[in-house]
Design a protein around this motif. Sequence first.
Motif, short mmCIF file in Angstrom:
data_model
loop_
_atom_site.label_atom_id
_atom_site.label_comp_id
_atom_site.label_asym_id
_atom_site.label_seq_id
_atom_site.Cartn_x
_atom_site.Cartn_y
_atom_site.Cartn_z
N PRO A 64 -21.62 -24.55 -110.69
CA PRO A 64 -22.35 -23.76 -111.69
C PRO A 64 -21.99 -22.29 -111.75
CG PRO A 64 -23.79 -24.45 -109.88
CD PRO A 64 -22.53 -25.23 -109.75
N THR A 65 -21.62 -21.69 -110.61
CA THR A 65 -21.26 -20.27 -110.66
C THR A 65 -19.96 -20.04 -111.42
OG1 THR A 65 -20.16 -20.39 -108.51
CG2 THR A 65 -22.48 -19.72 -108.51
N ASP A 66 -19.15 -21.11 -111.55
CA ASP A 66 -17.89 -21.02 -112.29
C ASP A 66 -17.99 -21.62 -113.69
OD1 ASP A 66 -16.01 -19.92 -110.22
OD2 ASP A 66 -16.68 -21.70 -109.14
N ALA A 67 -19.20 -21.98 -114.11
CA ALA A 67 -19.38 -22.66 -115.40
C ALA A 67 -18.81 -21.86 -116.57
CB ALA A 67 -20.87 -22.95 -115.64
N ILE A 68 -18.91 -20.54 -116.49
CA ILE A 68 -18.45 -19.66 -117.57
C ILE A 68 -16.95 -19.81 -117.80
CG2 ILE A 68 -18.06 -17.67 -116.04
CD1 ILE A 68 -19.65 -17.39 -119.51
N ASP A 69 -16.21 -20.22 -116.75
CA ASP A 69 -14.75 -20.33 -116.84
C ASP A 69 -14.27 -21.73 -117.23
OD1 ASP A 69 -14.43 -17.66 -115.94
OD2 ASP A 69 -14.75 -18.34 -113.88
N MET A 70 -15.20 -22.66 -117.39
CA MET A 70 -14.80 -24.03 -117.68
C MET A 70 -14.41 -24.18 -119.14
SD MET A 70 -16.85 -27.60 -117.02
CE MET A 70 -15.95 -29.13 -116.80
N GLY A 92 -18.42 -33.58 -108.09
CA GLY A 92 -19.23 -32.50 -107.52
C GLY A 92 -18.36 -31.44 -106.87
N GLU A 93 -18.90 -30.32 -106.50
CA GLU A 93 -20.33 -30.17 -106.58
C GLU A 93 -20.72 -29.58 -107.93
OE1 GLU A 93 -21.80 -26.64 -103.97
OE2 GLU A 93 -19.78 -27.10 -103.19
N ILE A 94 -21.78 -30.11 -108.49
CA ILE A 94 -22.26 -29.70 -109.80
C ILE A 94 -23.75 -29.37 -109.68
CG2 ILE A 94 -20.55 -31.18 -110.91
CD1 ILE A 94 -22.79 -33.14 -111.62
N GLY A 95 -24.27 -28.65 -110.66
CA GLY A 95 -25.70 -28.33 -110.59
C GLY A 95 -26.03 -27.01 -111.24
N LEU A 96 -26.99 -26.31 -110.62
CA LEU A 96 -27.45 -25.03 -111.14
C LEU A 96 -27.57 -24.02 -110.01
CD1 LEU A 96 -30.36 -26.28 -113.47
CD2 LEU A 96 -27.99 -25.77 -114.14
N THR A 102 -23.52 -15.17 -112.28
CA THR A 102 -22.14 -15.19 -112.76
C THR A 102 -21.97 -15.99 -114.04
OG1 THR A 102 -21.68 -17.07 -111.31
CG2 THR A 102 -21.16 -14.88 -110.45
N SER A 103 -22.84 -16.98 -114.27
CA SER A 103 -22.75 -17.81 -115.47
C SER A 103 -24.13 -17.92 -116.11
CB SER A 103 -22.24 -19.21 -115.13
OG SER A 103 -20.91 -19.18 -114.67
N PRO A 104 -24.24 -17.67 -117.43
CA PRO A 104 -25.54 -17.78 -118.11
C PRO A 104 -26.15 -19.17 -117.93
CG PRO A 104 -23.90 -16.77 -119.55
CD PRO A 104 -23.16 -17.28 -118.35
N LYS A 105 -27.47 -19.21 -117.89
CA LYS A 105 -28.16 -20.48 -117.63
C LYS A 105 -27.83 -21.54 -118.67
CE LYS A 105 -32.09 -18.62 -115.04
NZ LYS A 105 -33.56 -18.44 -114.99
N ASP A 106 -27.73 -21.14 -119.94
CA ASP A 106 -27.47 -22.16 -120.96
C ASP A 106 -26.10 -22.81 -120.77
OD1 ASP A 106 -26.24 -19.73 -121.71
OD2 ASP A 106 -26.26 -20.26 -123.82
N ILE A 107 -25.12 -22.01 -120.34
CA ILE A 107 -23.79 -22.57 -120.08
C ILE A 107 -23.83 -23.47 -118.84
CG2 ILE A 107 -21.42 -21.98 -119.42
CD1 ILE A 107 -21.66 -19.52 -121.21
#
Length: 257
Positions: A64-70, A92-96, A102-107
């Motif tokens: 999740p901390t890298d979600a913005i880069d996906m 995994g690992e996946i989640g919130l 580092t990554s907005p919650k909606d992303i």
Amino acid sequence: MLFDTHAHMDSPKFDEDREEMIERAREAGIEKIVNIGFNRETIPTTMELAEKFPFVYAAVGWHPTDAIDMRLEEDLAWIERLCAHPKVVAIGEIGLDYYWDTSPKDIQHTVFREQIRLAKRLRKPIIIHNRDAHADVVRLLQEEGASEVGGIMHCFSGSWETAKQCLDMNFYISFGGPVTFKNARVPKEVLEKVPNDRLLIETDAPYLTPHPHRGKRNEPAYVRLVAQAAAEIKGISEEEIAKITMRNSLECFGLPR
């Protein structure tokens, strides 16, 4: 023999002595290890380890901390291709993660939901990262029907109430170094209550180092210290904890006994 269900042996923290660290794990009776590839950099290095060492398996997913880069469509297709590899045992690992901004919650939510859907399609268990996001993690798992595949609540830090909700969704509860800490009242209380057939252990190496090595680099050999703490909390022998967690790990990942 022990199973470390969550490690990051490709971390740069092991660059100076990776082979020796892995040998120490084998000498300590660590029979199997799942290494976690969680972004564009660590997925390839995780696959390299799984292909090099027969006792190392891989989980691949997007943290999740890298979600913005996906790159959602492209990277989901990449994860899907990798899941056909015989050494890839989970997504995994996946989640919130609501601690690191580092990554907005909606992303984060979108990336999490899409990976649950992929796991259901591929029939792979999922490994959940949850930091300061208990309610939303449980809600999204429920809404997406994650109980169809289940998986692991990695390095569980929530309450017994949260643990019960996860158990009801077919998840194993995994504990790491914090259960060896003197002041870790809640994790110890939760571990005591978790049914034996839903209990796992891990290191999250090189992070969350157990006592008495706290403050130093963690490594898979130290999963034995987690097993010792779990045995003490459960009031059973270390040998019994080893048998229980090995059986659960193999079942969770669909590996032969």
